[in-house]
Design a protein around this motif. Structure first.
Motif, mmCIF file in Angstrom:
data_model
loop_
_atom_site.group_PDB
_atom_site.id
_atom_site.type_symbol
_atom_site.label_atom_id
_atom_site.label_comp_id
_atom_site.label_asym_id
_atom_site.label_seq_id
_atom_site.Cartn_x
_atom_site.Cartn_y
_atom_site.Cartn_z
ATOM 1 N N ALA A 217 -0.324 -2.098 21.136
ATOM 2 C CA ALA A 217 -1.611 -2.788 20.954
ATOM 3 C C ALA A 217 -2.247 -2.285 19.662
ATOM 4 N N ARG A 218 -2.563 -3.228 18.790
ATOM 5 C CA ARG A 218 -3.205 -2.862 17.515
ATOM 6 C C ARG A 218 -4.700 -3.139 17.631
ATOM 7 N N THR A 219 -5.496 -2.183 17.185
ATOM 8 C CA THR A 219 -6.922 -2.479 17.122
ATOM 9 C C THR A 219 -7.406 -2.461 15.679
ATOM 10 N N ILE B 7 -0.354 2.605 20.626
ATOM 11 C CA ILE B 7 -1.518 2.053 19.919
ATOM 12 C C ILE B 7 -1.304 2.134 18.408
ATOM 13 N N PHE B 8 -1.766 1.085 17.732
ATOM 14 C CA PHE B 8 -1.716 0.990 16.269
ATOM 15 C C PHE B 8 -3.172 0.870 15.795
ATOM 16 N N PRO B 9 -3.775 1.987 15.371
ATOM 17 C CA PRO B 9 -5.140 1.893 14.847
ATOM 18 C C PRO B 9 -5.065 1.434 13.391
ATOM 19 N N GLU B 10 -5.570 0.241 13.114
ATOM 20 C CA GLU B 10 -5.383 -0.370 11.798
ATOM 21 C C GLU B 10 -6.451 0.064 10.805
ATOM 22 N N ALA B 11 -6.010 0.246 9.555
ATOM 23 C CA ALA B 11 -6.881 0.463 8.399
ATOM 24 C C ALA B 11 -7.796 1.688 8.509
ATOM 25 N N PRO C 274 -0.089 -17.698 3.157
ATOM 26 C CA PRO C 274 -0.932 -16.518 3.391
ATOM 27 C C PRO C 274 -0.780 -16.020 4.840
ATOM 28 N N ASP C 275 -1.119 -14.748 5.033
ATOM 29 C CA ASP C 275 -1.020 -14.125 6.363
ATOM 30 C C ASP C 275 -2.306 -14.388 7.153
ATOM 31 N N LEU C 276 -2.503 -15.655 7.539
ATOM 32 C CA LEU C 276 -3.754 -16.028 8.221
ATOM 33 C C LEU C 276 -3.486 -16.542 9.635
ATOM 34 N N ALA D 159 13.946 -1.265 12.200
ATOM 35 C CA ALA D 159 13.459 -2.148 11.137
ATOM 36 C C ALA D 159 12.144 -2.776 11.573
ATOM 37 N N TYR D 160 11.286 -3.098 10.589
ATOM 38 C CA TYR D 160 9.993 -3.724 10.880
ATOM 39 C C TYR D 160 9.948 -5.108 10.252
ATOM 40 N N LEU D 161 9.438 -6.075 11.006
ATOM 41 C CA LEU D 161 9.233 -7.432 10.475
ATOM 42 C C LEU D 161 7.748 -7.671 10.356
ATOM 43 N N SER D 162 7.284 -7.756 9.128
ATOM 44 C CA SER D 162 5.858 -7.860 8.833
ATOM 45 C C SER D 162 5.406 -9.311 8.767
ATOM 46 N N GLY D 163 4.283 -9.621 9.382
ATOM 47 C CA GLY D 163 3.726 -10.970 9.284
ATOM 48 C C GLY D 163 3.400 -11.302 7.836
ATOM 49 N N ALA D 164 2.839 -10.322 7.115
ATOM 50 C CA ALA D 164 2.475 -10.554 5.715
ATOM 51 C C ALA D 164 3.716 -10.859 4.882
ATOM 52 N N ALA D 165 4.806 -10.128 5.129
ATOM 53 C CA ALA D 165 6.027 -10.333 4.336
ATOM 54 C C ALA D 165 6.722 -11.638 4.727
ATOM 55 N N TRP E 129 6.229 0.882 6.586
ATOM 56 C CA TRP E 129 5.943 0.496 5.196
ATOM 57 C C TRP E 129 6.145 -1.015 5.228
ATOM 58 N N PRO E 130 5.144 -1.779 5.653
ATOM 59 C CA PRO E 130 5.394 -3.147 6.107
ATOM 60 C C PRO E 130 5.851 -4.141 5.051
ATOM 61 N N VAL E 131 5.131 -4.191 3.920
ATOM 62 C CA VAL E 131 5.357 -5.278 2.962
ATOM 63 C C VAL E 131 6.101 -4.762 1.715
ATOM 64 N N ALA F 280 1.186 4.477 12.523
ATOM 65 C CA ALA F 280 0.408 4.476 11.273
ATOM 66 C C ALA F 280 1.010 3.454 10.304
ATOM 67 N N ASN F 281 0.117 2.770 9.593
ATOM 68 C CA ASN F 281 0.524 1.697 8.686
ATOM 69 C C ASN F 281 0.324 2.137 7.234
ATOM 70 N N MET F 282 1.431 2.339 6.522
ATOM 71 C CA MET F 282 1.322 2.779 5.122
ATOM 72 C C MET F 282 1.535 1.594 4.197
ATOM 73 N N THR F 283 0.630 0.617 4.305
ATOM 74 C CA THR F 283 0.726 -0.534 3.402
ATOM 75 C C THR F 283 0.095 -0.171 2.053
ATOM 76 N N GLU F 284 0.624 -0.771 0.999
ATOM 77 C CA GLU F 284 0.081 -0.476 -0.335
ATOM 78 C C GLU F 284 -1.086 -1.424 -0.635
ATOM 79 N N CYS G 279 -5.210 -9.827 7.093
ATOM 80 C CA CYS G 279 -4.627 -8.499 6.869
ATOM 81 C C CYS G 279 -5.683 -7.492 7.313
ATOM 82 N N GLY G 280 -5.257 -6.466 8.028
ATOM 83 C CA GLY G 280 -6.198 -5.485 8.574
ATOM 84 C C GLY G 280 -6.979 -4.725 7.528
ATOM 85 N N HIS G 281 -6.532 -4.790 6.273
ATOM 86 C CA HIS G 281 -7.172 -4.003 5.223
ATOM 87 C C HIS G 281 -8.182 -4.827 4.423
ATOM 88 N N LEU G 282 -8.455 -6.061 4.876
ATOM 89 C CA LEU G 282 -9.435 -6.915 4.192
ATOM 90 C C LEU G 282 -10.791 -6.819 4.899
HETATM 91 C C1 LIG Z 1 0.865 -4.736 8.962
HETATM 92 C C2 LIG Z 1 0.506 -6.110 8.528
HETATM 93 O O1 LIG Z 1 -0.086 -6.785 9.612
HETATM 94 C C3 LIG Z 1 1.745 -6.920 8.162
HETATM 95 O O2 LIG Z 1 1.680 -8.157 8.283
HETATM 96 O O3 LIG Z 1 2.726 -6.336 7.732
HETATM 97 C C4 LIG Z 1 -0.454 -6.157 7.314
HETATM 98 C C5 LIG Z 1 0.106 -5.535 6.070
HETATM 99 C C6 LIG Z 1 -0.610 -5.922 4.790
HETATM 100 O O4 LIG Z 1 -1.099 -7.066 4.676
HETATM 101 O O5 LIG Z 1 -0.628 -5.117 3.861
HETATM 102 C C7 LIG Z 1 -1.786 -5.541 7.739
HETATM 103 O O6 LIG Z 1 -2.609 -6.272 8.301
HETATM 104 O O7 LIG Z 1 -2.002 -4.345 7.502
#
Ligand SMILES: C[C@](O)(C(=O)O)[C@H](CC(=O)O)C(=O)O
Length: 305
Positions: A161-163, A189-193, A64-66, A50-56, A240-242, A214-218, A129-132
């Motif tokens: 380690a996430r970069t 390693i977790f290469p983000e975005a 917010p995920d800040l 199971a994954y526990l997401s900071g964003a979720a 599939w984090p959030v 790999a991060n399959m966030t929507e 969030c890594g996708h911002l």
């Molecule tokens: C993986 C992530 O760090 C998370 O908190 O789940 C977020 C997910 C998201 O905000 O969509 C991320 O930074 O990618």
């Protein structure tokens, strides 16, 4: 068997159980489970971690995920997800909540709460969030020092380690950082975005033998890829984090509108988990049966007149 029975516990530390899943061939799919019930549902669907997401976690707290969630707030989520499901839990450790000593405190706290793995990222606070856009990166050496600190504190926790460097330093920068973090002792390693198939493949090609996540966030920068595709790109884990939080949140939004509009929830009943199915998911009957085997009511003798 309920979590209350000692023999429901694995004597193998969570981090070792996570490593054992990774030792098998193929990619490990790890869905986000934003609370204990979600983790039980993921397990029932056949997931093994199971994954526990900071964003979720933060969104479920209305935040917010800040990077403002605290280590003890995260530990509350870890405890419920690990306890309810018994699954090895990969936890989003954000930036480690500070510098080296904070990272070590995080590792100890997460392990004690029941975590199996953590990912730690190279942003500075307030992290995003890594996708911002406009993410601010820590110097690579500072992040490497955090990875080394995490290793110093862990007994069994798997350290990823996430970069977040791909957006600002390109693939070359992200690869260079990943190599440094591996030298510092990261397990993976977790290469983000990353945002194209070519980027995912190239990253994997330049880090042969390194387990990659790999991060399959929507609604982010990564197009939809399936588990099979990420495996083919050379990835060993995917999240599939959030997703569970997003689906549950939309259902909740519809429910409140419906109650407000219709004066009751009568039009939503077909979208509810029934009492019977909810109780089956949380093993209500198992707790009652356990109680019956332990607690026997002692009826007091009638007091002699
Ligand atoms: C993986 C992530 O760090 C998370 O908190 O789940 C977020 C997910 C998201 O905000 O969509 C991320 O930074 O990618």
């Amino acid at each position: 068997m309920t979590y209350l029975s000692a023999d429901s516990y694995s004597h193998i530390p969570a981090g070792e159980r996570f490593r054992a899943l990774l030792a098998r061939p193929g990619i490990l799919g790890i869905p986000g489970t934003h609370n204990g019930l979600a983790a039980q549902q993921a397990k029932a669907a056949g997931f093994e971690a199971a994954y526990l997401s900071g964003a979720a976690m933060t969104a479920s707290m209305g935040l917010p995920d800040l990077g403002i969630i605290t280590v003890d707030e995260v530990a509350f989520f870890i405890r419920q997800v690990a306890r309810a499901s018994g699954l090895p839990v990969l936890v989003d450790g954000d930036t480690g909540y500070g510098e080296a000593l904070n990272v070590m405190h995080m590792v100890r706290t997460f392990e004690d709460a029941g975590a199996a793995a953590v990912h730690l990222e190279d942003q500075i606070l307030p992290k995003k969030c890594g996708h911002l856009n406009d993410k601010k990166l820590a110097p690579a050496q500072d992040m490497a020092a955090k990875v080394a600190a995490a290793l110093h504190a862990r007994r069994h926790l798997y350290i990823i380690a996430r970069t977040d460097a791909a957006a600002s330093e390109g693939l070359d920068g992200a690869v260079a950082r990943a190599k440094l973090y591996m030298e510092a002792g990261a397990d993976a390693i977790f290469p983000e975005a990353l945002n194209t198939e070519e980027m995912f493949r190239e990253f994997a090609k330049r880090l042969p033998g390194v387990p990659l996540l790999a991060n399959m966030t929507e609604f982010g920068r990564t197009p939809f890829y399936t588990k099979e595709q990420f495996q083919d790109f050379g990835y060993k884990m995917m999240i599939w984090p959030v997703t569970s939080l997003r689906v549950a949140a939309l259902a909740q939004e519809k429910l409140y509108k419906s109650i407000a509009q219709d004066g009751g929830a009568q039009n939503c009943v077909d979208q509810m988990l029934t009492r019977k199915d909810l109780y089956a998911t949380i093993d209500y009957a198992g707790f009652e049966a356990l109680d019956a085997t332990i607690v026997k009511t002692v009826v007091p003798e009638a007091t002699p007149a």
